[in-house]
Scaffold this active site. Structure first.
Site, PDB file in Angstrom:
ATOM      1  NE  ARG A   1     -66.197  -8.881 -63.121  1.00  0.00           N
ATOM      2  CZ  ARG A   1     -66.263  -9.768 -62.119  1.00  0.00           C
ATOM      3  NH1 ARG A   1     -67.007  -9.513 -61.056  1.00  0.00           N
ATOM      4  NH2 ARG A   1     -65.579 -10.890 -62.169  1.00  0.00           N
TER       5      ARG A   1
ATOM      6  CG  PHE B   1     -74.938  -3.736 -53.269  1.00  0.00           C
ATOM      7  CD1 PHE B   1     -75.026  -3.969 -51.897  1.00  0.00           C
ATOM      8  CD2 PHE B   1     -76.069  -3.271 -53.932  1.00  0.00           C
ATOM      9  CE1 PHE B   1     -76.226  -3.751 -51.218  1.00  0.00           C
ATOM     10  CE2 PHE B   1     -77.259  -3.052 -53.266  1.00  0.00           C
ATOM     11  CZ  PHE B   1     -77.340  -3.297 -51.902  1.00  0.00           C
TER      12      PHE B   1
ATOM     13  CG  ASP C   1     -69.045  -2.306 -51.293  1.00  0.00           C
ATOM     14  OD1 ASP C   1     -69.372  -3.108 -52.189  1.00  0.00           O
ATOM     15  OD2 ASP C   1     -68.832  -2.657 -50.117  1.00  0.00           O
TER      16      ASP C   1
ATOM     17  CG  ASN D   1     -77.164   0.805 -46.081  1.00  0.00           C
ATOM     18  OD1 ASN D   1     -77.658   0.385 -47.136  1.00  0.00           O
ATOM     19  ND2 ASN D   1     -77.484   0.332 -44.903  1.00  0.00           N
ATOM     20  CB  ALA D   2     -76.574   0.081 -51.632  1.00  0.00           C
TER      21      ALA D   2
ATOM     22  CG  ASP E   1     -73.567  -8.001 -58.020  1.00  0.00           C
ATOM     23  OD1 ASP E   1     -74.314  -8.955 -57.709  1.00  0.00           O
ATOM     24  OD2 ASP E   1     -72.357  -8.158 -58.305  1.00  0.00           O
TER      25      ASP E   1
ATOM     26  CB  CYS F   1     -75.235 -13.947 -55.414  1.00  0.00           C
ATOM     27  SG  CYS F   1     -75.106 -13.058 -53.871  1.00  0.00           S
TER      28      CYS F   1
END
Ligand SMILES: C[S@@+](CC[C@H](N)C(=O)[O-])C[C@H]1O[C@@H](n2cnc3c(N)ncnc32)[C@H](O)[C@@H]1O
Length: 391
Positions: A208, A225, A247, A274-275, A295, A335
């Site tokens: 960040r 996101f 988001d 929804n992205a 992300d 992630c």
């Protein structure tokens, strides 16, 4: 203590400090174990390998907590590991009052996550066995941190896989609904009992901050996101004129809006969408941004879901490249341990061929320093980021 013997050949891996024993690798028990029992792991000829705990019904059956014969599992060992974890964090310049105190195997405590938010700690036991040390963990945390409160989160995943029936809750003191933390020069609200994971994505702290390097005053930025606006607020702080933050979670966006006012920021547009749909729409409308951050949550919880996760990434990268202005930046993260750095780079390369844009990689990141990972347990390195200039 129950003695467990393992198949010939497996001992080399354990002597190399790999802390897991899979169910099919076990030859015999001195007594039939129950979930959470402490065990001594021995090779096929009876030589000591480690002390651990067992769950006979899960694929990873034993997690070794100590490879040292002189250091059996007990209150003293748990306290020592927690103290070592805290001493390590004290050495770091994290520039925040929120940090991960225990990162499971990365802190020699497999199955334990502890996140600290100012004067409060959130604990997550990701295995039944580690949860049976709960009283020792709480006692040591109270002594070491002197917190106002400790809260336990139990994820649905852990409840199902490990058979934990408890729903979690306050383990010590009092814990408010919202805690305000600071990170760099920004403040964030964390919903300790209800937020996603333990409340905040601490692992992205360094990223960040890093993102500010890619913002010029007056830029238009997109945070996909966005959760509670971690990247969005850093983009604003770096001088972005306008930030669009997207988001699916209404609750995360509500907190994001509060975070913006907490930091006296305006011109962040918070969109519940929804992205994937949002990106498709932006692409169709020919909209472009100076900086696009993607992300997403973990798309691949296991190896079998890697191909479908990569299709998801391909779609996001393809559209992401389209909506990035020439000379702008596309920053993407994963992630999931199962999605490797090479997967991300290859997928980005394929998407760039489809879009016919040249891409220069200007940086990479991984989880921040309070999420150490073990060379012997590669699953502990899960977060990767690629910073791409799109020409
Ligand atoms: C890894 S977190 C993002 C963390 C964030 N960048 C930060 O710094 O705090 C992923 C976020 O994606 C959101 N999400 C999951 N699926 C989504 C989707 N299809 N479209 C938009 N958001 C989604 C979740 O609600 C969650 O807030």
């Amino acid at each position: 203590m129950i003695q467990v013997r393992i198949k010939p050949g497996v001992e080399d891996r354990i002597r190399g400090f790999f802390p897991w024993v899979y169910r099919p690798e076990i030859i015999s028990y001195s007594k039939q174990p129950k979930k959470g029992d402490l065990v001594v792991v021995r090779d096929y000829s009876g030589r000591f390998l480690g002390y651990g705990y067992i769950n006979p019904s899960t694929n990873i059956s034993i997690r070794i907590v100590s490879f040292n014969k002189e250091e059996p599992i007990g209150e003293e060992l748990i306290r020592k590991r927690l103290k070592d974890a805290l001493d390590y964090r004290k050495r770091l310049s994290l520039d925040s009052n929120a940090y991960r105190l225990v990162h499971s195997e990365g802190d020699f405590l497999p199955g334990l996550i502890v996140d600290v938010y100012g004067e409060y700690a959130v604990v997550e036991f990701t295995t039944y066995g580690m949860r049976s040390f709960k009283d020792w963990v709480v006692k040591a945390l109270v002594e070491l941190l002197k917190p106002k409160g400790i809260y336990e989160r139990v994820s649905d995943y852990v409840a199902t896989i490990e058979g934990v029936e408890d729903k979690g809750g306050i383990l010590y003191g009092d814990v408010p609904e919202e805690v305000t933390i600071w990170e760099h020069d920004l403040k964030f609200l964390v919903l300790v009992p209800r937020g996603q994971k333990t409340g905040f994505f601490l692992d992205q702290r360094r990223a960040r901050r890093l993102i500010r390097n890619f913002v010029k005053p007056g830029d238009e930025c997109l945070d996909l996101f966005c959760h509670t606006g971690g990247f969005a607020l850093n983009m604003k702080r770096a001088g972005a004129k306008k930030v669009t933050a997207v988001d699916l979670s209404e609750e995360a966006l509500k907190v994001g809006k509060k975070n913006a006012s907490l930091n006296q920021m305006s011109d962040v547009e918070w969109l519940e969408a929804n992205a994937f749909d949002f990106l498709r729409k932006m692409h169709a409308e020919g909209r472009r941004f100076d900086l696009v951050v993607i992300d997403p949550p973990s798309f691949a919880k296991n190896k079998a879901s890697v191909p479908s996760a990569l299709r998801g990434y391909k779609e996001l990268f393809f559209r992401g490249l389209h909506v990035t202005k020439p000379g702008g930046y596309l920053v993407v993260y994963s992630c999931s341990f199962h999605i490797r750095r090479e997967h991300l780079l290859q997928t980005l390369l394929e998407a760039s061929k489809d879009v016919k844009r040249q891409v220069r990689i200007v940086g990479e990141s991984i989880q921040d320093l309070d999420h150490p990972w073990m060379l012997q347990t590669p699953n502990t390195l899960y977060l990767k980021g690629i910073y791409a200039e799109v020409l």
